[in-house]
Design a protein around this motif. Structure first.
Motif, PDB file in Angstrom:
ATOM      1  N   GLN A  15      -7.018   5.094 -10.397  1.00 19.66           N
ATOM      2  CA  GLN A  15      -7.953   4.341  -9.564  1.00 19.66           C
ATOM      3  C   GLN A  15      -8.368   3.020 -10.205  1.00 19.66           C
ATOM      4  O   GLN A  15      -8.623   2.041  -9.511  1.00 19.66           O
ATOM      5  CB  GLN A  15      -9.196   5.203  -9.278  1.00 19.66           C
ATOM      6  CG  GLN A  15      -8.910   6.385  -8.357  1.00 19.66           C
ATOM      7  CD  GLN A  15     -10.128   7.264  -8.158  1.00 19.66           C
ATOM      8  OE1 GLN A  15     -11.165   7.079  -8.817  1.00 19.66           O
ATOM      9  NE2 GLN A  15     -10.028   8.242  -7.241  1.00 19.66           N
ATOM     10  N   SER A  16      -8.432   2.995 -11.537  1.00 23.33           N
ATOM     11  CA  SER A  16      -8.838   1.770 -12.228  1.00 23.33           C
ATOM     12  C   SER A  16      -7.664   0.868 -12.591  1.00 23.33           C
ATOM     13  O   SER A  16      -7.878  -0.220 -13.125  1.00 23.33           O
ATOM     14  CB  SER A  16      -9.602   2.128 -13.509  1.00 23.33           C
ATOM     15  OG  SER A  16      -8.780   2.893 -14.383  1.00 23.33           O
ATOM     16  N   SER A  39      -4.663  -1.370  -7.201  1.00 19.29           N
ATOM     17  CA  SER A  39      -5.980  -1.704  -6.634  1.00 19.29           C
ATOM     18  C   SER A  39      -5.956  -1.797  -5.115  1.00 19.29           C
ATOM     19  O   SER A  39      -6.996  -1.723  -4.457  1.00 19.29           O
ATOM     20  CB  SER A  39      -6.463  -3.035  -7.220  1.00 19.29           C
ATOM     21  OG  SER A  39      -5.525  -4.065  -6.927  1.00 19.29           O
ATOM     22  N   ASN A  74      -7.706   0.947  -3.162  1.00 19.81           N
ATOM     23  CA  ASN A  74      -9.167   1.012  -3.118  1.00 19.81           C
ATOM     24  C   ASN A  74      -9.762   0.102  -2.058  1.00 19.81           C
ATOM     25  O   ASN A  74     -10.993   0.058  -1.908  1.00 19.81           O
ATOM     26  CB  ASN A  74      -9.745   0.623  -4.481  1.00 19.81           C
ATOM     27  CG  ASN A  74      -9.254   1.547  -5.583  1.00 19.81           C
ATOM     28  OD1 ASN A  74      -9.009   2.732  -5.353  1.00 19.81           O
ATOM     29  ND2 ASN A  74      -9.112   0.997  -6.783  1.00 19.81           N
ATOM     30  N   GLN A  75      -8.925  -0.663  -1.370  1.00 28.65           N
ATOM     31  CA  GLN A  75      -9.433  -1.587  -0.352  1.00 28.65           C
ATOM     32  C   GLN A  75      -9.694  -0.878   0.968  1.00 28.65           C
ATOM     33  O   GLN A  75      -9.020   0.093   1.293  1.00 28.65           O
ATOM     34  CB  GLN A  75      -8.429  -2.727  -0.152  1.00 28.65           C
ATOM     35  CG  GLN A  75      -8.247  -3.585  -1.382  1.00 28.65           C
ATOM     36  CD  GLN A  75      -7.212  -4.657  -1.185  1.00 28.65           C
ATOM     37  OE1 GLN A  75      -6.584  -4.762  -0.112  1.00 28.65           O
ATOM     38  NE2 GLN A  75      -7.009  -5.475  -2.223  1.00 28.65           N
ATOM     39  N   GLU A 124      -8.674   9.120 -12.436  1.00 24.27           N
ATOM     40  CA  GLU A 124      -9.555   7.992 -12.723  1.00 24.27           C
ATOM     41  C   GLU A 124      -8.771   6.796 -13.261  1.00 24.27           C
ATOM     42  O   GLU A 124      -9.074   5.641 -12.941  1.00 24.27           O
ATOM     43  CB  GLU A 124     -10.620   8.417 -13.737  1.00 24.27           C
ATOM     44  CG  GLU A 124     -11.566   9.489 -13.205  1.00 24.27           C
ATOM     45  CD  GLU A 124     -12.537   9.962 -14.269  1.00 24.27           C
ATOM     46  OE1 GLU A 124     -12.378   9.540 -15.445  1.00 24.27           O
ATOM     47  OE2 GLU A 124     -13.447  10.762 -13.943  1.00 24.27           O
ATOM     48  N   LYS A 183       0.828  -1.208   0.000  1.00 23.29           N
ATOM     49  CA  LYS A 183       0.000   0.000   0.000  1.00 23.29           C
ATOM     50  C   LYS A 183       0.858   1.253   0.000  1.00 23.29           C
ATOM     51  O   LYS A 183       0.534   2.241  -0.671  1.00 23.29           O
ATOM     52  CB  LYS A 183      -0.912  -0.023   1.226  1.00 23.29           C
ATOM     53  CG  LYS A 183      -2.006   1.040   1.186  1.00 23.29           C
ATOM     54  CD  LYS A 183      -3.020   0.829   2.294  1.00 23.29           C
ATOM     55  CE  LYS A 183      -4.149   1.839   2.156  1.00 23.29           C
ATOM     56  NZ  LYS A 183      -5.182   1.657   3.214  1.00 23.29           N
TER      57      LYS A 183
END
Length: 661
Positions: free
Chosen positions: A651-652, A657, A660-661, A648, A557
Motif C-alpha cells: 500500500q505504501s 499508488s 489508493n486513488q 502495508e 490500475k
C-alpha cells in the motif's frame, strides 16, 4: 778389659767428629701453598660481597677523586611505575639505550625530581636511589608543585578507624595524615599548571603508516654508505611487502652489486627475508643473474618450510620438523650440472634428514646413475625408478639387542649383481658391529640370493635358511617402498617449488583491520553510481512481478492490481509450504513414536532387557514433538504478521499508488 775401655773412649771422640746426624729440612709443597692462598682470597672476596656497606664510602671517595664531575652531571631517564601495563615493580628505562633495570638495582647516583604531563614532584628523600620509595602520594618523600595532581591526597579515616586502640601512638599517626591533607588544602603558594603554548600533536593514521616521504614514485627512505645502500619502505606500500633492502656493492661507485638483502613483512606466504648473491661466471640457471638465493620463512606455512636455498649445483630445503608429519628436518638435492630452463634436471644425489620419525629413521639418501654431459637427462621420476644406491640410517632402539637393532641399510641397486648391506648398532663394550650382506643372483629358474655375515658374538646362534629367506623377501619389499617414498618426497618438493613460484607471481599481503576498512571505503568511493540502481533492482521485492518494459513507465490500475495479487500469492504459497514441511515432520515423529510404543507393548515383558533404551527413545521423541509443535504455532503467528506487513508495504509502495486513488 783395659784395652776394651780404652777402645770405648776413643770411639766417643770419633762419633762426635765424623758421625754427626744431620737434621732433615721441612719440605713444603708449592701447590698446596698456592691453593691455600687462593682459598684465602676467595674468602676475602665473599666477605666483601656480603658486607658492601662497609666499602660504600671508600668507593664513592675513590670515584670522586678520579672524576671531578662525579655526581654533578644532569641526566634524564624514564620511570615506569608498577600497577599498570602488567608491571609488578617499579622499573627504570635508560632513554639512550633502552635498557631496563629495577629501581633497587639503579646505576644512577641521585634523583632531584620526577615529572609527567600533569605534575612535577620534588624528591625529599636523603638516601641512595636503590632505597628510595616511589609512592608519589607520600608527602614526606615527594613534594608536588601543581594542584592538578593525578595522585589523590590521603583520605581521612572514619571515626571508628580513628579510635586509638593502640594508645597515643596510633592517634599521632592519624594526626600526621590529617596534617598532610590540611597542607594541600590551605597552601596558598601552590602553582597552577599553565596552559601549553603548543598545539596538541595530531598525526593522521594514514601518514603515520606511510612513515617515509615519496621518492621516485615510491614511499621510501634511502641512505648510501661507502659500498652499500639501505632502502626503507613503508609497510604494505609495495605489492610484494618489502620493508627493507640492503644492497652491497664491490666498487665505490655503487654500480656492481654483489649481495642484496630483502626483508618482508605481512606476507601471506610467511616470507621473512631473501638474500641474493651475484658472482660473475656463476649462475643458478641460464638467464638468471643470481649465483645463490636464500629465503627464510616464519612458522605457519602449510608445508612447514623454514628455509629454501637455491645453488647452481643443488637445492636445499629446511623445515620446521615439529610441524611436518614425518619429522623431516632438511632435504638436500645435488645436480651433476647447472640447470637449464628447458631441460630436465640431471640428479646426482638427494639427502633427507629426520628427527622424531616414528620408525627411528634419521637419514635417507638416494644416489643416481651418472649422466653424460652431452646427453639430455630423463625425467626425475624415471631417474628415481633406477637409482644407483639407496641408504637408510636409524637411531638406537633400547628395546632391541644391539646385534639385532639395524643402524644402516644400503641397497646397491646399480651393482651387478645387486646387493643389500645391513650394519647393526654397536653393542656395549664393542668396537665392531655385526653386518650382513645379501647378494641377488639371477638364474633361469628365478632370483636366488646368497648371504654373508659378520657376527660379533661368537656364541650367537647362526641364522636358519628360512630366516634368511624371510628377511631377504622383506628387504626386497622395503627396497620398493623406499623408491615409492623418494618419489612421494620429490612430488612434495616440486609442489613447494610451484607454490613458491605462484607466490612470487601473485604476492598477497595480510593487511590490518584499519587498512582493510580504508580499502573498502576507497573501493566504494570509486564504484560507478550506475551500479547502485542495478543493485537496488537486483534486490527489489517486486522485480519478478513487474511487467518487462521501461522502468520509468507508470503502471496502469489493472497492472498494479495484478502485481499486488501475484506478490501476495507468492508469499502465501511460501508460508503454506513452510507450514506443510513442519506439519509433515511432526506427523512422521508421532507415527514413529506410536509404532515404537506398540512394538514395545507386544513383546514379552519378562524377556525384555531394553527398557532403558526404550525410555531414552521415548524421551527424545517427545522432546522433538514438543519442539515441532512450538515451531508450528510460532510459524502461524509469524505468517500472519508477515502477510500483514506485506499488505502495508504494498500500500505504501509508490509504484502501486494508483490503487489508493
Amino acid at each position: 778389659g783395659g784395652q776394651g775401655g780404652g777402645g770405648g773412649g776413643g770411639g766417643d771422640d770419633d762419633k762426635k767428629e765424623g758421625y754427626e746426624v744431620k737434621q732433615r729440612p721441612v719440605l713444603d709443597s708449592n701447590f698446596v701453598m698456592t691453593q691455600d692462598k687462593l682459598v684465602r682470597l676467595d674468602e676475602e672476596m665473599v666477605r666483601k660481597e656480603l658486607t658492601p656497606a662497609d666499602n660504600d664510602g671508600s668507593n664513592e671517595e675513590v670515584a670522586a677523586a678520579e672524576d671531578p664531575l662525579n655526581g654533578l652531571r644532569i641526566h634524564c631517564w624514564v620511570l615506569v611505575r608498577a600497577g599498570k601495563r602488567e608491571m609488578t615493580e617499579d622499573v627504570f628505562v635508560e632513554a639512550s639505550t633502552g635498557n631496563m633495570c629495577p629501581t633497587d638495582q639503579s646505576p644512577y647516583l641521585g634523583i632531584e625530581a620526577v615529572f609527567n604531563h600533569k605534575n612535577y614532584w620534588v624528591d625529599m628523600q636523603q638516601c641512595p636511589v636503590s632505597r628510595m620509595r616511589f609512592t608519589l602520594d607520600d608527602f614526606q618523600a615527594w613534594e608536588f608543585v601543581f594542584m592538578e595532581s593525578t595522585v589523590s591526597a590521603p583520605k581521612a579515616q572514619s571515626d571508628e578507624d580513628a579510635k586509638p586502640e593502640g594508645g597515643d601512638g596510633q592517634q599521632a599517626d592519624n594526626t600526621v595524615a590529617m596534617q598532610g591533607t590540611e597542607e594541600i588544602r590551605e597552601s596558598d603558594h601552590v602553582l597552577d599548571l599553565p596552559p601549553s603554548w603548543v598545539e596538541r600533536l595530531f598525526i593522521d593514521r594514514a601518514l603515520f603508516l606511510q612513515r617515509y616521504a615519496k621518492e621516485n614514485d615510491e614511499i621510501k627512505k634511502t641512505k648510501d654508505y661507502r659500498k652499500s645502500r639501505v632502502e626503507l619502505f613503508a609497510e604494505n606500500s609495495l605489492k610484494h611487502g618489502m620493508v627493507q633492502r640492503i644492497t652491497v656493492f664491490s666498487d665505490l661507485a655503487r654500480s656492481n652489486a654483489v649481495e642484496v638483502q630483502e626483508v618482508f613483512a605481512n606476507r601471506k606466504d610467511k616470507l621473512r627475508k631473501r638474500v641474493r648473491y651475484y658472482k660473475p661466471g656463476t649462475q643458478i640457471q641460464i638467464g638468471q643473474p643470481e649465483s645463490l638465493i636464500q629465503e627464510y620463512f616464519d612458522p605457519g606455512r602449510p608445508d612447514a618450510l623454514m628455509e629454501l636455498v637455491e645453488l647452481p649445483d643443488g637445492r636445499e630445503f629446511t623445515f620446521y620438523h615439529k610441524a611436518t608429519l614425518d619429522g623431516m628436518v632438511q632435504r638436500i638435492e645435488r645436480f651433476t650440472r647447472n640447470r637449464a630452463p628447458t631441460k630436465n634436471l640431471a640428479m646426482h644425489k638427494v639427502i633427507e634428514t629426520f628427527e622424531g620419525h616414528e620408525q627411528r629413521l634419521n637419514y635417507r639418501s638416494i644416489t643416481f646413475e651418472p649422466i653424460d654431459p652431452n646427453t639430455d637427462a630423463p625425467q626425475v621420476k624415471l631417474q628415481i625408478e633406477h637409482p644407483r644406491k639407496m641408504t637408510h640410517k636409524f637411531d638406537r632402539n633400547p628395546d632391541e639387542e644391539a646385534d639385532r637393532d639395524l643402524r644402516k641399510r644400503t641397497f646397491f641397486t646399480g651393482l651387478r649383481p645387486p646387493k643389500i648391506h645391513l650394519v647393526f648398532h654397536y653393542g656395549p663394550d664393542r668396537i665392531t658391529a655385526a653386518t650382513r650382506t645379501y647378494t641377488t643372483e639371477k638364474t633361469i629358474n628365478g632370483d636366488n640370493f646368497t648371504m654373508s655375515e659378520y657376527v660379533v658374538d661368537p656364541f650367537a646362534k647362526p641364522m636358519k635358511f628360512t630366516e634368511q629367506r624371510d628377511e631377504y623377501i622383506k628387504l626386497i619389499g622395503e627396497e620398493k617402498a623406499a623408491i615409492s617414498d623418494f618419489r612421494d618426497a620429490d612430488r612434495e618438493a616440486q609442489k613447494i617449488l610451484e607454490t613458491r613460484e605462484n607466490d612470487e607471481k601473485h604476492p598477497q599481503l595480510v593487511k590490518s583491520l584499519y587498512v582493510q576498512l580504508q580499502d573498502k571505503k576507497q573501493f566504494e568511493a570509486n564504484k560507478p553510481k550506475e551500479e547502485d540502481a542495478d543493485a537496488a533492482l537486483k534486490y527489489d521485492y517486486l522485480a519478478s512481478y513487474l511487467p518487462k518494459r521501461s522502468k520509468k513507465t507508470a503502471l496502469t490500475k489493472q497492472e498494479a492490481q495484478a502485481v499486488k495479487d501475484a506478490c501476495l500469492k507468492a508469499l502465501k504459497e511460501r508460508l503454506i509450504d513452510r507450514a506443510h514441511i513442519i506439519e509433515t515432520r511432526l506427523e512422521e515423529e508421532q507415527a514413529a513414536l506410536t509404532k515404537r510404543q506398540l512394538g514395545y507393548h507386544r513383546q514379552d515383558k519378562e524377556k525384555s532387557s531394553d527398557d532403558d533404551e526404550y525410555e531414552k527413545y521415548v524421551h527424545e521423541a517427545q522432546f522433538k514433538i514438543q519442539i515441532l509443535k512450538q515451531r508450528r504455532d510460532r510459524h502461524e503467528e509469524i505468517a500472519k504478521q508477515k502477510f500483514k506487513e506485506m499488505i502495508e508495504r504494498l500500500q505504501s509502495d509508490p509504484r502501486l499508488s494508483i490503487l489508493n486513488q
